[in-house]
Structures are given as structure tokens and as C-alpha cells.
Design a protein around this motif. Structure first.
Motif, mmCIF file in Angstrom:
data_model
loop_
_atom_site.group_PDB
_atom_site.id
_atom_site.type_symbol
_atom_site.label_atom_id
_atom_site.label_comp_id
_atom_site.label_asym_id
_atom_site.label_seq_id
_atom_site.Cartn_x
_atom_site.Cartn_y
_atom_site.Cartn_z
ATOM 1 N N PRO A 1 3.927 5.132 2.998
ATOM 2 C CA PRO A 1 3.252 4.595 0.886
ATOM 3 C C PRO A 1 3.280 3.230 0.936
ATOM 4 C CG PRO A 1 4.802 6.377 0.709
ATOM 5 C CD PRO A 1 5.130 5.787 1.889
ATOM 6 N N GLU A 2 4.112 2.512 2.201
ATOM 7 C CA GLU A 2 3.894 0.745 2.008
ATOM 8 C C GLU A 2 2.521 0.534 2.169
ATOM 9 O OE1 GLU A 2 6.745 2.658 3.221
ATOM 10 O OE2 GLU A 2 7.828 1.312 4.785
ATOM 11 N N SER A 3 2.430 1.226 3.699
ATOM 12 C CA SER A 3 0.924 0.978 4.530
ATOM 13 C C SER A 3 0.224 1.566 3.273
ATOM 14 C CB SER A 3 0.874 1.782 5.504
ATOM 15 O OG SER A 3 1.810 1.328 6.432
ATOM 16 N N CYS B 1 0.321 7.553 7.314
ATOM 17 C CA CYS B 1 0.442 6.503 6.745
ATOM 18 C C CYS B 1 1.104 6.023 5.905
ATOM 19 C CB CYS B 1 -1.132 6.607 5.860
ATOM 20 S SG CYS B 1 -1.294 4.682 5.049
ATOM 21 N N LYS C 1 -0.056 0.861 -0.119
ATOM 22 C CA LYS C 1 -0.443 0.266 -0.832
ATOM 23 C C LYS C 1 -1.620 -1.139 -0.341
ATOM 24 C CE LYS C 1 3.226 -0.467 -4.141
ATOM 25 N NZ LYS C 1 4.471 -0.493 -4.000
ATOM 26 N N LEU C 2 -0.998 -1.750 0.745
ATOM 27 C CA LEU C 2 -1.686 -2.311 1.286
ATOM 28 C C LEU C 2 -3.094 -2.386 2.353
ATOM 29 C CD1 LEU C 2 0.920 -3.399 4.614
ATOM 30 C CD2 LEU C 2 0.489 -4.395 2.468
#
Lengths: 387, 387
Positions: A88-90, A86, A92-93
Motif C-alpha cells: 500500500p505505501e508504494s 506492490c 500511494k507513492l
């Protein structure tokens, strides 16, 4: 379609803390499980959501499938056969999806656990409606590997109903996975653990997946075959610990007294290796088992002394030690120390009366006592109605 | 002529048990003393006997001088300047003199102590009438060196009134011996210790004679100059121990786990050396003292953990540890373990309220608490009326 997985917790038999400084450690599964049930709605049900029920906490969270598609896009062709980190951008989501649920802050680690659940589910099944039910015999956050057991059980149920795994759906009762399937579950569970812990060692999920015992040193894990059925009293002091601070404390003490501490870690390394050999050597009869248990008790006592010299004990742990010592039982802390859980070996020939007395006395101190068999099976699965 | 000697007890600050296996150990004197008063009858007194009064036990034994001459012949020209070992044939004769007195069997070690007294006295003064009075602040047989303190104080009073020692009889208050005189006292005391213990290490009598601290390893003793005034709470668990059995237990454990135990002993060796350096390094101010105390506490905690890993702890010791840990005080057993005494460092800046609380709690457990300054003066003498 409905199925249930169970994944065991773990204890550290020897080598905690010293392992950070290059010593060998030994971990074992305990027959205390986390159970995950996965149910896909039947075609006549009109449930268009992903739901997780945490029975022990009496909590339930659900997301409409549309909200998932919108909040965590891009999983139209899920990739269950390749464990996926996973990024970092995922994360965050996912955090945004979890935040919507107003998770009680007192439930430490819960938000991270829910995040891991969402990641594993969406990676493996995409935007499919389902209900996931979690129950556990493992006290949370007490060092018995509850988070890893959840990740393993979640991964197993999700993978069992995916194309990556072939199981005999007509099997009655608990069923094991094949070696390669276990490997896949373990890798996915590790991805979940990373979401929860940041940089997990991989020990907890490996023990929970494969069961039995493992030896580990400098990141290298070796599975062991225990020949002795061991029973432990696990006393949960219920004293919360800060694992990071405890690990840092040992490192600071090592800086202050490098020579003495290096010898302490070397002693632990020898103890772990001896223990690993001991539990793998054949035990012919009851006498041999008793002898092994006595040796094991001695190694536990030695390891506990060394942990105390590292400064990771706690008044609550001392209370457990003092209490079990009165009954001539050997104990050691397990995991980070500073509270948490204490192991006490219950020898095969020990009378139930003594066990009852010790437990009663420990419970009077406000501790929780669990009796567990050590080194048993790892992950298993069963199809509803068959267990 | 009447004079009084006082000789301090000792504690082991670090390294007990491990010292048997080649590690360094550190011992220190405590300001708890055994007092011996020697009085020769004046010419107008008509007392023709050798008398010893044990005030703490309310016991008195005496032998007519004629009985001594007959029962232990050959000391017409006493040899006080050359310490003399008590050979088996003399010991047998002394045993007969002691047996006549029907010493209560419950007073363990008393007969041996009386034997040592008779030997030292007759060697130094021959068949001269005298009264010897013994009182002590040291609990007997609890590992605080009470027997060595008695031997040192006896030897000192006997030698002080012999031709071997030159003292200023007009001195007011406590007076120290010269280096060479101390050496002589120490050697005689060691002969007494041999009668009591068989094969003593010589550590107890050396600390009692010279005071301060000593470092010892493989039979070699080095005197240390402590720069820090240390205060310890000494908790006497009153649990009797079998030192020989405890030493044998560690040896057996070492046979069973040679590698791990060798590392444990090495760790203790480093701790003792570090401690010896620490107490000798200059301490400029209060802050520096507090820092030293903290380091010392850490070393004590580490040493205690290692002693536990050797298996010489005891439920009573654990109780003391648990109690002092609640007040964030560091403790370690001192001496043989298995009961006996426990040391707790009392930092300079610790409030009296805390000390009182800890002591009250320990005394509730049935323990005896003594507060002692560590590393103070050794043997001293004073002429009656001057102190």
C-alpha cells in the motif's frame, strides 16, 4: 536495444459466474494481441526519462528519471528474479506520480494500468531511461483480458532485457520463452494485475502467458492441450458492465433460491468438464472435427441458458443470440455478462458468405465483430528487425 | 332446452419438458374460454340430425341421425355415468363418418376434434337430434389447451342435459358443477383428449375442468389454491411446432449429456416447487403481492434459461424475450417451445402505457397478444337466457 512482446487476450469458454460458486470453468487464449515495444536509448541519445506511449489512445506519459528516484525511492538494486507485490505505501507513492499526469477520467482503468506499468518497470529495471510503446487489438474493458495481456507483455519485455531471462538475441521472428521464464513472467504479470484489479483470479494472466486453454476450479488451474482448431466470432456489444454488481447479483439470487441455483452450478460444472475433455480428445479427421464442433455448440447453448437462469444476460446479448440463431449458429456470453462480449462458434465448414452476413447484421446493431482463433500461442517476443 | 358451457385454456407456469424427466411442473387456467352451446330441437321442429357449427372457422358439419345409427351402431342405451374409452374399432367407424365430410386438410387436428365430439355425444346421448355450436377465444394448436377446453365444454353440456348430473335449471348466470360432477366431466373430457392426442397427460383437461392451478409430477396431479391474482401477457408467436420432435430433442440431448441435463431437470424441479409454494402462501397487501410478483418473475427467468439450455427455444421466442426485457418484464416460453406461446408477467403496479407499448411492439413483429388472468375459474355452465 529494442524488442517487442505480444500477449494474447482470453475468453471464458464455459463456467463464468458458476466458478465463483465452486464449479469448473474453462478459459482459452484468442489470437488478438497486446503488443509492447521496449527501447533503451542508445548511448548517443540524451533521453533521461521513462516514457510510455499508448498508441491506440494517442496518449503519452513520461517521467524524468530524477522524479522517479525521488517519488518512488529504494529501487537501486532491482529484484527482477523475485516477483514483488506492490504494498500500500508504494502504491500511494505511485499514485502520486500518476496523478501528476492528469489522466483523462473517461479512460477508466487507465490510471491503474499506468501504475502497474511503473511498478513492474521500476522493480525490474530501477531508474533506467526507456521508451515503452503499447498497442492492442483487444477492446479495453470488454472482458477479453486486455489488462492481463498488457501486464504479461510489459513483464515479458522488461524481463527479457534483464539478467533473469536468457534469450537468443539473434533469433529471427517470434520466439517463445522457456517454461521457467514463462512462470516468472506470469508471476510478475499477476503482480501488475493485482494493482489494476485488487483481487484478480490469475486466470487472465495465466492464459495470456501460456496460451492454449486452462481449466480452473476453486483456485486450482490446470493447463489443457486443445486438439481442435476453433474459430469464434467475438461480438463486442460495447455495453459496459459492472462485474462486481453482476457477481453480487448471482450471489443474491443464490441466497433467494439456494437449491435451484446449486443445481444450476452443478450443471455448469458438468458442462465445463465435458468441454475440457472434448477439446483434449484426439480429432482424426474433418468429420470428427465437425462432430466435435456440434457438441461444443450444444455445450455453449446449454451454458448460455444456465447463465440466463443466473440473470446475467442483457438485451444486447439477447440481440446477438437471436441474430446468430437465425443462421443456426450457437452463441454464449463470455465473462461477466450484462453486456460485454458474446462468443459464436464458427464451424470449420461454415461458408464465408454466412459469416459475412452475420457480421454485417450484427454491425448494423452497432456491435463490433472480431474473428479469432481460440487456444493458440501465449506470450512471444521478437527482437526488432527480425519481425 | 339450450345451454352453454365455457371451459378455460391453460398455461404451463413452470416445468414443461423437465416433467417428462421426472421434475415437478405447474399449470394454471387462463380466463380465455372455449364456449359450447347445446340445443335440442323443440317438438315442433322437424330436425332429425346431429349438427356441429364451428363459428370461428365458419364451418358446419351434420349427420342424419339414421346415418349415425347405421355408421356407429350399438348406442341405444347410452352410458353417460361411466366414461368410456373409444376402442380402435369404434374409432375406425367414427373416422369413416368424419371422412364423408371432406374436412379441409389445412385445419390440422380438426378431424380428430370432430371424432372426439361424435364419440362423446353418442356415448352420452345416443342418437338424439341436436345442434352444437363451438366458439373459442383460444388460438388453436398454440399450446394453450384449446383441444382440452373443447372436450371439457362438450362433455359438460352433454352431461348437463343427461341423467348423470343434477343442476338447478332456474339458476341465473354462470353456474359451477359439484365436485363429483366435475370429476365426471373431467373423465369424459380425458376420453375425448385421447381421441385427439393419443396419449395426453391429462393436465390440460384437469386444469380446464377445475380451473386454478395444479402441480404435477410423475403422473400425479395436485390441485393448488392460488392466493395471488396474476395477470399475464400471452404472446402467440404463431410459429407452429412439432411437440413430439421437441420432446425427442430434449431426450437426445439428455442422452448426450446425462449429468448436466439431470442437474438442469433438478433445478427445474426446485423452481416448480418453489413457485407452487409461492402462489399458495398468503399475500397480505399490495407490497406483499409486488414481492411475490418479483419472486415469480425471477423463477420464470430462471426456468426460461433452463428451457434454453434444453434447446427448445426459437428465434421467435428470443424476439419476444428481447422485447419484453427492454421493458424490464420477465418472460418464459410456455408449453413445448420451438415457437408457440410466451408468457410475460404483468405486475399489478405496471402502468397501462407500458403494457400498450410492449403489445404494440410485439404485434409489429407479427405476433398475437392476449392478456389473461391466471388461475381463475374452471368449467362453468349457464342456461340460455340467464347469461
Amino acid at each position: 536495444m529494442e524488442l517487442k512482446a505480444r500477449a494474447p487476450g482470453k475468453i471464458i469458454l464455459a463456467g463464468e459466474h458458476a466458478v465463483v460458486h465452486g464449479s469448473t470453468a474453462v478459459a482459452a487464449s484468442v489470437n488478438l494481441y497486446t503488443y509492447v515495444t521496449l527501447r533503451f536509448p542508445t548511448s548517443d541519445e540524451n533521453d533521461d526519462s521513462l516514457k510510455i506511449q499508448l498508441k491506440d489512445m494517442d496518449l503519452e506519459f513520461s517521467w524524468p528519471i530524477g522524479r522517479l528516484e525521488e517519488g518512488l525511492p529504494g529501487f537501486t538494486s532491482p529484484v527482477s528474479s523475485t516477483p514483488k507485490s506492490c504494498l500500500p505505501e508504494s502504491l500511494k507513492l505511485i499514485a502520486a506520480l500518476v496523478e501528476e499526469k492528469n489522466i483523462p477520467e473517461a479512460k477508466i482503468g487507465l490510471a491503474a494500468g499506468i501504475s502497474a506499468f511503473l511498478w513492474l518497470y521500476v522493480c525490474i529495471h530501477g531508474y533506467k531511461s526507456a521508451t515503452v510503446i503499447v498497442t492492442s487489438e483487444l477492446p479495453l474493458g470488454s472482458g477479453l483480458g486486455s489488462s492481463a495481456a498488457i501486464c504479461v507483455a510489459l513483464s515479458a519485455t522488461f524481463l527479457a532485457l534483464s539478467n533473469s531471462v536468457n534469450l537468443d538475441l539473434s533469433h529471427q521472428g517470434w520466439l517463445s520463452f522457456s517454461e521457467s521464464e514463462l512462470e516468472l513472467v506470469n508471476k510478475w504479470a499477476f503482480e501488475g494485475e493485482k494493482i489494476i484489479h485488487g483481487k484478480p483470479s490469475g486466470i487472465d494472466n495465466t492464459v495470456s502467458t501460456y496460451g492454449n486453454m486452462i481449466k480452473f476450479r476453486l483456485g486450482e488451474l490446470t493447463r489443457l492441450e486443445s486438439t481442435v482448431p476453433l474459430k469464434m466470432l467475438i461480438t463486442n456489444t460495447k455495453v459496459g458492465r459492472n462485474t462486481k454488481a453482476l457477481v453480487a447479483g448471482v450471489a443474491e439470487r443464490t441466497n433467494r433460491h439456494p437449491d435451484a441455483m446449486a443445481s444450476v452450478f452443478t450443471a455448469v460444472d458438468f458442462i465445463s468438464k465435458e468441454l475440457a475433455e472434448l477439446i483434449q480428445s484426439p480429432a482424426a479427421d474433418d468429420l470428427a472435427i465437425t462432430e466435435k464442433e456440434e457438441k461444443l455448440e450444444e455445450l455453449m447453448e446449454m451454458n448460455q441458458g444456465l447463465l440466463q437462469s443466473m440473470g446475467v444476460s442483457h438485451a444486447s446479448i439477447e440481440t446477438v443470440l437471436r441474430t446468430t440463431l437465425k443462421y443456426k449458429l450457437a452463441s454464449k456470453l463470455t465473462g461477466a455478462g450484462g453486456g460485454g462480449c458474446v462468443l459464436t462458434l464458427l464451424p470449420t465448414l461454415l461458408s464465408h458468405t454466412v459469416v459475412d452476413k452475420v457480421m454485417a447484421e450484427l454491425e448494423t446493431c452497432g456491435f463490433q465483430c472480431l474473428i479469432a482463433e481460440i487456444g493458440g500461442k501465449g506470450l512471444e517476443i521478437c527482437f526488432e528487425g527480425s519481425s
